[in-house]
Design a protein around this motif. Structure first.
Motif, PDB file in Angstrom:
ATOM      1  N   LEU A 175       0.848  -1.187   0.000  1.00 25.00           N
ATOM      2  CA  LEU A 175       0.000   0.000   0.000  1.00 25.00           C
ATOM      3  C   LEU A 175       0.885   1.238   0.000  1.00 25.00           C
ATOM      4  O   LEU A 175       1.893   1.296   0.702  1.00 25.00           O
ATOM      5  N   THR A 176       0.532   2.224  -0.803  1.00 30.04           N
ATOM      6  CA  THR A 176       1.152   3.541  -0.728  1.00 30.04           C
ATOM      7  C   THR A 176       0.099   4.533  -0.280  1.00 30.04           C
ATOM      8  O   THR A 176      -1.092   4.368  -0.581  1.00 30.04           O
ATOM      9  N   GLY A 177       0.521   5.547   0.442  1.00 31.74           N
ATOM     10  CA  GLY A 177      -0.468   6.471   0.964  1.00 31.74           C
ATOM     11  C   GLY A 177       0.105   7.833   1.285  1.00 31.74           C
ATOM     12  O   GLY A 177       1.288   8.127   1.033  1.00 31.74           O
ATOM     13  N   HIS A 178      -0.746   8.662   1.880  1.00 30.59           N
ATOM     14  CA  HIS A 178      -0.403  10.046   2.190  1.00 30.59           C
ATOM     15  C   HIS A 178      -0.967  10.411   3.557  1.00 30.59           C
ATOM     16  O   HIS A 178      -2.104  10.064   3.883  1.00 30.59           O
ATOM     17  N   GLY A 179      -0.155  11.117   4.342  1.00 30.51           N
ATOM     18  CA  GLY A 179      -0.633  11.667   5.601  1.00 30.51           C
ATOM     19  C   GLY A 179      -0.551  10.711   6.767  1.00 30.51           C
ATOM     20  O   GLY A 179      -0.260   9.519   6.626  1.00 30.51           O
ATOM     21  N   PHE A 180      -0.821  11.273   7.954  1.00 25.47           N
ATOM     22  CA  PHE A 180      -0.758  10.516   9.203  1.00 25.47           C
ATOM     23  C   PHE A 180      -1.845  11.055  10.127  1.00 25.47           C
ATOM     24  O   PHE A 180      -1.770  12.174  10.597  1.00 25.47           O
ATOM     25  N   GLY A 181      -2.854  10.224  10.349  1.00 23.84           N
ATOM     26  CA  GLY A 181      -3.963  10.640  11.198  1.00 23.84           C
ATOM     27  C   GLY A 181      -5.246  10.756  10.404  1.00 23.84           C
ATOM     28  O   GLY A 181      -5.299  10.448   9.212  1.00 23.84           O
ATOM     29  N   HIS A 182      -6.285  11.213  11.089  1.00 26.75           N
ATOM     30  CA  HIS A 182      -7.611  11.274  10.446  1.00 26.75           C
ATOM     31  C   HIS A 182      -7.729  12.386   9.422  1.00 26.75           C
ATOM     32  O   HIS A 182      -8.603  12.356   8.558  1.00 26.75           O
ATOM     33  N   GLY A 183      -6.859  13.397   9.488  1.00 29.61           N
ATOM     34  CA  GLY A 183      -6.844  14.438   8.469  1.00 29.61           C
ATOM     35  C   GLY A 183      -7.900  15.508   8.616  1.00 29.61           C
ATOM     36  O   GLY A 183      -8.030  16.372   7.744  1.00 29.61           O
ATOM     37  N   ARG A 184      -8.637  15.498   9.708  1.00 30.26           N
ATOM     38  CA  ARG A 184      -9.689  16.503   9.902  1.00 30.26           C
ATOM     39  C   ARG A 184      -9.129  17.713  10.642  1.00 30.26           C
ATOM     40  O   ARG A 184      -8.425  17.573  11.639  1.00 30.26           O
ATOM     41  N   GLY A 185      -9.459  18.910  10.159  1.00 30.99           N
ATOM     42  CA  GLY A 185      -8.995  20.124  10.816  1.00 30.99           C
ATOM     43  C   GLY A 185      -7.537  20.410  10.554  1.00 30.99           C
ATOM     44  O   GLY A 185      -6.993  20.126   9.479  1.00 30.99           O
ATOM     45  N   LEU A 186      -6.866  20.975  11.568  1.00 28.88           N
ATOM     46  CA  LEU A 186      -5.496  21.443  11.426  1.00 28.88           C
ATOM     47  C   LEU A 186      -4.513  20.297  11.231  1.00 28.88           C
ATOM     48  O   LEU A 186      -4.621  19.251  11.877  1.00 28.88           O
ATOM     49  N   SER A 187      -3.558  20.509  10.338  1.00 30.41           N
ATOM     50  CA  SER A 187      -2.410  19.609  10.174  1.00 30.41           C
ATOM     51  C   SER A 187      -1.237  20.216  10.919  1.00 30.41           C
ATOM     52  O   SER A 187      -0.851  21.361  10.671  1.00 30.41           O
ATOM     53  N   GLN A 188      -0.652  19.456  11.847  1.00 34.36           N
ATOM     54  CA  GLN A 188       0.485  19.980  12.601  1.00 34.36           C
ATOM     55  C   GLN A 188       1.674  20.238  11.686  1.00 34.36           C
ATOM     56  O   GLN A 188       2.312  21.296  11.770  1.00 34.36           O
ATOM     57  N   TRP A 189       1.989  19.274  10.801  1.00 34.22           N
ATOM     58  CA  TRP A 189       3.080  19.501   9.862  1.00 34.22           C
ATOM     59  C   TRP A 189       2.718  20.571   8.840  1.00 34.22           C
ATOM     60  O   TRP A 189       3.579  21.356   8.411  1.00 34.22           O
ATOM     61  N   GLY A 190       1.462  20.628   8.450  1.00 38.34           N
ATOM     62  CA  GLY A 190       1.044  21.676   7.529  1.00 38.34           C
ATOM     63  C   GLY A 190       1.185  23.053   8.145  1.00 38.34           C
ATOM     64  O   GLY A 190       1.624  24.015   7.487  1.00 38.34           O
ATOM     65  N   SER A 191       0.827  23.175   9.424  1.00 38.24           N
ATOM     66  CA  SER A 191       1.001  24.450  10.125  1.00 38.24           C
ATOM     67  C   SER A 191       2.460  24.875  10.120  1.00 38.24           C
ATOM     68  O   SER A 191       2.790  26.048   9.892  1.00 38.24           O
ATOM     69  N   TYR A 192       3.326  23.917  10.382  1.00 36.48           N
ATOM     70  CA  TYR A 192       4.761  24.202  10.394  1.00 36.48           C
ATOM     71  C   TYR A 192       5.223  24.671   9.009  1.00 36.48           C
ATOM     72  O   TYR A 192       5.976  25.647   8.890  1.00 36.48           O
ATOM     73  N   GLY A 193       4.765  23.988   7.963  1.00 36.34           N
ATOM     74  CA  GLY A 193       5.140  24.397   6.614  1.00 36.34           C
ATOM     75  C   GLY A 193       4.654  25.789   6.263  1.00 36.34           C
ATOM     76  O   GLY A 193       5.405  26.604   5.703  1.00 36.34           O
ATOM     77  N   TYR A 194       3.399  26.088   6.591  1.00 41.91           N
ATOM     78  CA  TYR A 194       2.869  27.425   6.298  1.00 41.91           C
ATOM     79  C   TYR A 194       3.604  28.503   7.102  1.00 41.91           C
ATOM     80  O   TYR A 194       3.846  29.613   6.607  1.00 41.91           O
ATOM     81  N   ALA A 195       3.968  28.193   8.348  1.00 36.20           N
ATOM     82  CA  ALA A 195       4.645  29.179   9.191  1.00 36.20           C
ATOM     83  C   ALA A 195       6.059  29.457   8.683  1.00 36.20           C
ATOM     84  O   ALA A 195       6.465  30.618   8.537  1.00 36.20           O
ATOM     85  N   VAL A 196       6.813  28.399   8.404  1.00 32.96           N
ATOM     86  CA  VAL A 196       8.227  28.557   8.068  1.00 32.96           C
ATOM     87  C   VAL A 196       8.435  28.905   6.600  1.00 32.96           C
ATOM     88  O   VAL A 196       9.280  29.748   6.265  1.00 32.96           O
ATOM     89  N   ASP A 197       7.665  28.265   5.703  1.00 30.20           N
ATOM     90  CA  ASP A 197       7.874  28.474   4.268  1.00 30.20           C
ATOM     91  C   ASP A 197       7.069  29.633   3.706  1.00 30.20           C
ATOM     92  O   ASP A 197       7.506  30.287   2.753  1.00 30.20           O
TER      93      ASP A 197
END
Length: 666
Positions: A74-96
């Motif tokens: 299996l190949t996939g994307h993400g870690f967790g249920h994906g609802r609401g805020l993404s912790q890694w996504g928040s980090y990317g938006y903040a830093v990048d």
């Protein structure tokens, strides 16, 4: 057969083996066939065996069948249920991207707006203490249990007795032995500090059951069903100091010259809002694990997350009616949020996540355990998706099929039962066979690795060149492909074949052996309908040079030089019984041996280099070998492989046969 020299002892080439049958049963089903360690059913239409002159048989192609498999990639994307805020996504938006916490929160929690709440007390169930019949707390400061005073450094031990807690106190904290009491403190006693501990951790409570320190006060609780719990009562802002660094790395605050602090601030607001919206139990609002949100007491506190909490003090997200929103969050969305309570949005910030893309191999037995009603696992197919992102988005409907039927379930159910990172996954069809070959009969690392043949092929070890070393051979639907050498220039690349021929039919099992003693293996097939062998003395198509009826539909063909005469001969295996002949002629067995059991895969080889074949069985990665065709305890027993692998035996590197395994690989 392989020659070291004209007088050197020869070993028996290996044949194709039908690995163990995943389903239970007392007898093998007539007409069933397998490839690569799994059971197949005879196709509805089969090409006939065409008779040739003088009783020889020209063997053609049979109809292809769909493969069953004992594992799935299996190949996939993400870690967790994906609802609401993404912790890694928040980090990317903040830093990048340089986004502040407000913009991050607006992005993930569409339809909400910022608001504030007071610093009221919150009650937290410590899940690791659930069910304890004895709970013990201590502090370096004075404290009370209800109105009973307990001096600094003492321990309070609560022992459950029916529907109440019996308190005894000790000198010396958690390890104290002297006891005072007992006192009946009721079902939910209050344990509270005489004075606020402030920042002095020595004056906070320590929970002896888990060794952690906490701010605030406690209640041991017995619920209406008789379950025991320990509940921490703590101010909201103090509680967040133990949550935010447990959910997002505090070091993020230093990233991008401090830009990463916005991700920690967004996490603080999400955690504050989520906890304030919680009301899970009659005795506690929330819990301290990922079932709610992680809370580690004072041990996880960090100056950077403390700053993020202060910078957003009291801030929550509210809905259009003014209610505090239960702001779910997860580690990584994989590139799109899942929707639900908040609109699904593309998550470009998540590209930094180490979980943005992932790959995992799941063994068939694990899938069968997850859905026992399917029997032995054969396939998984995603039939519906949410349409958001790569590969069509998250799996919403999945069909899992096995020998006893199929189940239709959700991607989230598959994620939960198989321990996947998320429900955004795809099933990857294997494209080749991986060969992992040892030069000896023991466990360890492979001496040779290669990729050769298709994922549905039966694998064999044969010496068609007569150079004393086995090469790689695969068979499917009457088509043989072979490589003379097992070694390959690039073990990670699929190796091309040196030669391909057609010989056999779809319902036949392949075998190879040195039938005439010339030092070279020839091809052969075993007709599973009649027990008839069709053999040639070389790797070539054409008429069968030897035709022998020896066996029956439920038996498996086995090949070996049982008497050490330099020629391979016939045998059959069924239900643990070996019946072998010392020639390629019809007749009664020369030797009959009970060694093995129903469902085990027979293997044969020259295990000790003595020039004659011994017998053995393979099951679930375990090898049990005898050096001779005789009953008794194994001469060699070892683990090499995992359930679902197919055994393959050959002379790869030394003067005796070694163990090998093959498995489909994407």
């Amino acid at each position: 057969m392989h020659h070291q020299s004209p007088s050197a002892p020869r070993h028996a080439p290996r044949h194709a083996r039908r690995p163990e049958r995943p389903s239970e049963g007392s007898s093998e089903r007539s007409g069933a066939r397998h490839r690569r360690g799994r059971w197949w059913h005879k196709p509805a239409a089969l090409l006939a065996v065409v008779a040739a002159a003088a009783g020889a048989v020209q063997l053609g192609h049979g109809e292809a069948a769909e493969a069953a498999t004992s594992q799935v990639t299996l190949t996939g994307h993400g870690f967790g249920h994906g609802r609401g805020l993404s912790q890694w996504g928040s980090y990317g938006y903040a830093v990048d991207k340089g986004w502040d916490s407000g913009r991050i929160l607006d992005h993930y929690y569409g339809g909400t707006k910022p608001g504030t709440v007071g610093d009221d007390e919150i009650s937290v169930r410590l899940m690791g203490v659930d069910g304890a019949q004895t709970i013990m707390l201590t502090s370096g400061a004075d404290f009370y249990v209800n109105d009973l005073f307990i001096g600094a450094g003492s321990g309070a031990r609560f022992t459950r007795q029916n529907g109440t807690w019996i308190l005894t106190t000790t000198l010396g904290g958690c390890k104290g032995t002297d006891s005072f009491g007992p006192w009946d403190m009721g079902a939910n006693p209050a344990v509270w500090l005489a004075n606020d501990a402030g920042e002095d951790r020595s004056k906070m409570f320590t929970v002896c059951n888990n060794g952690l320190q906490y701010r605030g006060n406690f209640r041991p609780a017995i619920d209406s069903t008789g379950g025991t719990h320990l509940v921490n009562f703590v101010r909201l802002e103090q509680y967040l100091r133990g949550v935010v660094p447990a959910e997002s790395p505090a070091a993020w605050g230093d990233a991008g010259g401090g830009a990463g602090m916005a991700a920690l601030e967004a996490q603080a607001v999400a955690a504050r809002s989520y906890s304030r919206a919680e009301n899970r139990y009659s005795y506690a609002q929330t819990c301290d694990t990922t079932a709610c949100q992680v809370y580690g007491g004072v041990a996880r506190e960090d100056r950077r997350t403390d700053t993020a909490i202060r910078n957003t003090a009291g801030v929550v997200r509210r809905d259009s009616k003014g209610g505090v929103v239960r702001t779910e969050f997860s580690a990584s969305t994989g590139g799109w949020t899942a929707g639900g309570a908040f609109p699904a949005v593309e998550d470009l910030g998540d590209s930094r996540s180490p979980h943005h893309d992932w790959k995992v191999v799941v063994d068939g037995p694990a899938i069968s355990r997850a859905w026992p009603q399917i029997g032995a696992f054969s396939s998984m197919q995603v039939t519906a998706r949410n349409g958001l992102g790569d590969d069509g988005g998250r799996a919403t409907k999945v069909v899992v099929t096995g020998s006893s039927g199929s189940v239709t379930t959700t991607g989230n159910d598959v994620r939960s039962k198989l321990g996947l990172k998320s429900d955004w996954f795809s099933v990857i069809t294997p494209s080749s066979q991986s060969w992992m070959l040892r030069g000896s009969t023991d466990g360890g690392e492979p001496a040779i690795t290669a990729r050769f043949g298709g994922p549905k092929d039966t694998t064999l070890a044969c010496d068609f060149a007569g150079d004393g070393r086995d090469g790689l051979t695969s068979y499917r639907n009457g088509v043989w492909t072979m490589r003379e050498s097992a070694s390959t220039p690039d073990p990670n690349a699929v190796t091309p074949a040196d030669a391909t021929i057609s010989y056999g039919a779809g319902w036949m099992l392949p075998v190879c052996g040195d039938w005439d003693g010339d030092g070279k293996d020839g091809v052969g097939v075993y007709d599973t309908r009649t027990g008839t062998w069709y053999l040639r003395n070389s790797f070539s198509a054409g008429d069968a040079e030897i035709k022998v009826q020896y066996g029956w539909s439920a038996a498996l063909p086995v090949v070996g030089d049982w008497d050490g005469d330099g020629k391979d001969s016939l045998g059959v295996y069924a239900g643990g019984t070996w019946m072998v002949r010392n020639s390629t002629t019809p007749g009664r067995p020369d030797t009959t041996v009970q060694y093995g059991w129903q469902g085990a895969t027979p293997v044969s080889g020259d295990w000790d280099g003595a020039g004659r074949s011994g017998i053995g069985v393979f099951s679930g990665g375990r090898w049990l070998l005898r050096d001779t065709v005789s009953p008794g305890d194994p001469d060699r027993a070892f683990d090499y492989g995992v359930p679902g692998d197919a055994p393959v035996v050959g002379r790869w590197t030394a003067g005796s046969d070694g163990a090998g395994i093959t498995r489909p690989t994407a």
